[in-house]
Motif scaffolding. Structure first.
Motif, mmCIF file in Angstrom:
data_model
loop_
_atom_site.group_PDB
_atom_site.id
_atom_site.type_symbol
_atom_site.label_atom_id
_atom_site.label_comp_id
_atom_site.label_asym_id
_atom_site.label_seq_id
_atom_site.Cartn_x
_atom_site.Cartn_y
_atom_site.Cartn_z
ATOM 1 N N LEU A 22 -31.758 0.598 26.348
ATOM 2 C CA LEU A 22 -31.127 -0.212 27.545
ATOM 3 C C LEU A 22 -31.699 -1.611 27.700
ATOM 4 O O LEU A 22 -30.497 -2.585 27.811
ATOM 5 N N ALA A 23 -32.614 -2.073 26.943
ATOM 6 C CA ALA A 23 -32.960 -3.552 26.977
ATOM 7 C C ALA A 23 -32.116 -4.172 26.060
ATOM 8 O O ALA A 23 -31.542 -5.574 26.020
ATOM 9 N N VAL A 24 -32.069 -3.525 24.685
ATOM 10 C CA VAL A 24 -31.144 -3.988 23.807
ATOM 11 C C VAL A 24 -29.748 -4.261 24.060
ATOM 12 O O VAL A 24 -28.964 -5.227 24.008
ATOM 13 N N ILE A 25 -29.207 -3.380 24.865
ATOM 14 C CA ILE A 25 -27.834 -3.152 25.385
ATOM 15 C C ILE A 25 -27.570 -4.340 26.356
ATOM 16 O O ILE A 25 -26.562 -5.235 26.179
ATOM 17 N N ILE A 26 -28.528 -4.350 27.472
ATOM 18 C CA ILE A 26 -28.182 -5.404 28.413
ATOM 19 C C ILE A 26 -28.295 -6.940 27.690
ATOM 20 O O ILE A 26 -27.542 -7.508 28.004
ATOM 21 N N THR A 27 -29.405 -6.841 26.774
ATOM 22 C CA THR A 27 -29.436 -8.468 26.186
ATOM 23 C C THR A 27 -28.385 -8.757 25.116
ATOM 24 O O THR A 27 -27.607 -9.849 25.379
ATOM 25 N N ILE A 223 -33.377 7.510 4.896
ATOM 26 C CA ILE A 223 -34.498 7.182 5.467
ATOM 27 C C ILE A 223 -34.193 6.178 6.780
ATOM 28 O O ILE A 223 -34.458 6.225 7.932
ATOM 29 N N GLN A 224 -33.516 5.127 6.385
ATOM 30 C CA GLN A 224 -33.258 3.963 7.073
ATOM 31 C C GLN A 224 -31.980 4.087 7.964
ATOM 32 O O GLN A 224 -31.868 3.713 9.036
ATOM 33 N N LEU A 225 -30.962 5.017 7.763
ATOM 34 C CA LEU A 225 -29.919 5.195 8.295
ATOM 35 C C LEU A 225 -29.857 5.737 9.863
ATOM 36 O O LEU A 225 -29.108 4.890 10.517
ATOM 37 N N PRO A 226 -30.763 6.417 10.235
ATOM 38 C CA PRO A 226 -30.688 6.923 11.668
ATOM 39 C C PRO A 226 -31.139 5.601 12.776
ATOM 40 O O PRO A 226 -30.618 5.239 13.698
ATOM 41 N N PHE A 227 -32.037 4.750 11.952
ATOM 42 C CA PHE A 227 -32.520 3.619 12.769
ATOM 43 C C PHE A 227 -31.334 2.539 12.732
ATOM 44 O O PHE A 227 -31.211 1.794 13.723
ATOM 45 N N LEU A 228 -30.527 2.461 11.492
ATOM 46 C CA LEU A 228 -29.677 1.394 11.655
ATOM 47 C C LEU A 228 -28.529 2.080 12.595
ATOM 48 O O LEU A 228 -27.969 0.873 13.291
ATOM 49 N N LEU A 229 -28.016 3.289 12.702
ATOM 50 C CA LEU A 229 -27.183 3.667 13.508
ATOM 51 C C LEU A 229 -27.503 3.383 15.064
ATOM 52 O O LEU A 229 -26.776 2.982 15.832
ATOM 53 N N GLU A 230 -29.008 3.771 15.441
ATOM 54 C CA GLU A 230 -29.390 3.293 16.769
ATOM 55 C C GLU A 230 -29.114 2.114 17.057
ATOM 56 O O GLU A 230 -28.523 1.933 17.921
ATOM 57 N N ALA A 235 -25.928 -2.083 20.103
ATOM 58 C CA ALA A 235 -25.224 -3.280 20.029
ATOM 59 C C ALA A 235 -23.733 -3.231 20.231
ATOM 60 O O ALA A 235 -23.102 -3.997 20.648
ATOM 61 N N GLY A 236 -23.268 -1.992 19.539
ATOM 62 C CA GLY A 236 -21.759 -1.890 20.062
ATOM 63 C C GLY A 236 -21.440 -1.854 21.416
ATOM 64 O O GLY A 236 -20.558 -2.160 22.115
ATOM 65 N N VAL A 237 -22.473 -1.127 22.120
ATOM 66 C CA VAL A 237 -22.067 -0.731 23.677
ATOM 67 C C VAL A 237 -22.353 -2.088 24.328
ATOM 68 O O VAL A 237 -21.462 -2.306 25.184
ATOM 69 N N GLY A 238 -23.557 -2.913 23.969
ATOM 70 C CA GLY A 238 -23.528 -4.189 24.602
ATOM 71 C C GLY A 238 -22.332 -5.042 24.392
ATOM 72 O O GLY A 238 -22.053 -5.655 25.410
ATOM 73 N N ALA A 239 -21.863 -5.006 23.181
ATOM 74 C CA ALA A 239 -20.427 -5.726 22.717
ATOM 75 C C ALA A 239 -19.534 -5.632 23.588
ATOM 76 O O ALA A 239 -18.701 -6.252 23.989
ATOM 77 N N LEU A 240 -19.404 -4.204 23.877
ATOM 78 C CA LEU A 240 -18.214 -3.634 24.542
ATOM 79 C C LEU A 240 -18.341 -4.235 26.329
ATOM 80 O O LEU A 240 -17.287 -4.261 26.804
ATOM 81 N N VAL A 241 -19.480 -4.129 26.683
ATOM 82 C CA VAL A 241 -19.652 -4.555 28.109
ATOM 83 C C VAL A 241 -19.255 -5.925 28.143
ATOM 84 O O VAL A 241 -18.886 -6.238 28.958
ATOM 85 N N ILE A 282 -18.084 -7.506 16.203
ATOM 86 C CA ILE A 282 -18.415 -7.595 14.762
ATOM 87 C C ILE A 282 -19.811 -8.307 14.755
ATOM 88 O O ILE A 282 -20.650 -7.880 14.026
ATOM 89 N N THR A 283 -19.878 -9.466 15.444
ATOM 90 C CA THR A 283 -21.255 -10.137 15.603
ATOM 91 C C THR A 283 -22.162 -9.444 16.098
ATOM 92 O O THR A 283 -23.445 -9.543 15.556
ATOM 93 N N GLY A 284 -22.042 -8.661 17.073
ATOM 94 C CA GLY A 284 -23.190 -7.786 17.675
ATOM 95 C C GLY A 284 -23.693 -6.640 16.642
ATOM 96 O O GLY A 284 -25.036 -6.592 16.617
ATOM 97 N N ILE A 285 -22.552 -6.060 15.935
ATOM 98 C CA ILE A 285 -23.051 -5.021 15.265
ATOM 99 C C ILE A 285 -23.772 -5.495 13.865
ATOM 100 O O ILE A 285 -24.756 -5.123 13.491
ATOM 101 N N VAL A 286 -23.067 -6.619 13.392
ATOM 102 C CA VAL A 286 -23.764 -7.250 12.093
ATOM 103 C C VAL A 286 -25.169 -7.760 12.351
ATOM 104 O O VAL A 286 -26.030 -7.479 11.734
#
Length: 302
Positions: A22-27, A223-230, A235-241, A282-286
């Motif tokens: 939630l902190a990441v989404i808001i920030t 191994i990294q994929l779940p972390f990257l997707l999280e 970031a995607g949700v935050g960008a949509l907001v 794109i900026t948020g996700i990248v």
């Protein structure tokens, strides 16, 4: 099967680190909202420049009886001088698009209309206002061509470029634009640091699972994929907001409140919002992906 496992790990990770997510989404929403606001302000300044630069004129004020400029030493402009000035202006076509002559009587009438509720209007006489030529240029940036041809010429008291007045206003807007962009970039840096910290916490809390995956021969990417997707999801949700806030700003603040109150200028259109929205996403996700990738390389030792 692997896709289901990754999806389950992503869902599990988001729930486990809910507060950090939630902190990441808001920030991300705040930083990208400021970033989008700065881009929208930049588009607004460009729109206003196009609108006003298309309307600016060069004014040639002619000598009157009270003029004290050196070019007016011979007194008020004569008919021959006036006719020659007009002829020379017409000779500058196609740079000169339109020429409008304003007599002293017309200047006085316009002055009275402009200051009809002011005591200034009662203290100004028609003879105090100069006659002038108002010139519209096809390219306002070539004002110097007209200025060099007519400034200091007998019969011409002064050559004014309205663009010089507008430039001061646009410099002020440009400074505000730079400040907004600086704040937005600072917030983006804060966002990256927060994502890095979130990934560190996530990697530490799931170090047992990742160790087991390494032992059974799972690839680094797997191994990294779940972390990257999280990180990408947050970031995607935050960008949509942030995009939603940008749409509200354009629809409510600009179109419903500001534009009806300031009808003397034009405002940024929806095309600017459509252009900025994918940039924010794109900026948020990248940013989230890169921050997560380099953090995980260190803390997961993959």
């Amino acid at each position: 099967m692997r896709a289901q496992f990754v999806a389950r790990e992503v869902s599990h990770g988001l729930r486990r680190n809910l507060t950090m997510t939630l902190a990441v989404i808001i920030t991300v929403a705040v930083s990208l909202g400021l970033f989008g606001g700065a881009l929208l302000l930049r588009a607004q300044v460009s729109t206003m420049k196009d609108f006003w630069y298309d309307k600016v004129e060069v004014s040639l004020f002619l000598c009157s009886k009270g003029s004290d400029a050196a070019s007016c030493a011979g007194g008020a402009v004569t008919k021959a001088q006036r006719d020659q000035i007009k002829s020379d202006l017409e000779g500058l076509k196609p740079l000169v698009e339109e020429i409008y002559y304003e007599s002293q009587a017309e200047a006085y009438q316009h002055f009275q209309e402009q200051f009809k509720n002011s005591p200034i209007a009662d203290n100004v006489r028609e003879s105090a206002l100069p006659e002038s030529f108002r010139v519209k240029l096809s390219d306002p940036t070539k004002y110097e061509v007209v200025a060099s041809a007519f400034a200091g010429r007998p019969g011409v008291e002064q050559v004014n470029d309205q663009r010089q007045i507008l430039d001061k206003f646009f410099k002020l807007l440009g400074s505000l634009q730079a400040i907004a962009l600086a704040i937005a970039l600072t917030m983006l840096v804060v966002t990256v640091l927060l994502i890095v910290n979130t990934m560190r916490v996530a990697a530490f809390s799931r170090r047992r699972e990742t160790s087991i995956m390494r032992l059974v021969g799972a690839s680094n990417f797997y191994i990294q994929l779940p972390f990257l997707l999280e990180a990408a999801f947050a970031a995607g949700v935050g960008a949509l907001v942030a995009i939603g806030a940008l749409v509200l700003t354009k629809g409510v603040l600009v179109d419903s409140i500001v534009a009806p109150s300031f009808q003397f200028t034009s405002f940024v259109g929806w095309d600017a919002v459509i252009t900025i929205a994918p940039i924010l996403l794109i900026t948020g996700i990248v940013l989230a992906g890169l921050a997560s990738f380099f953090t995980l390389r260190k803390y997961l030792r993959v």
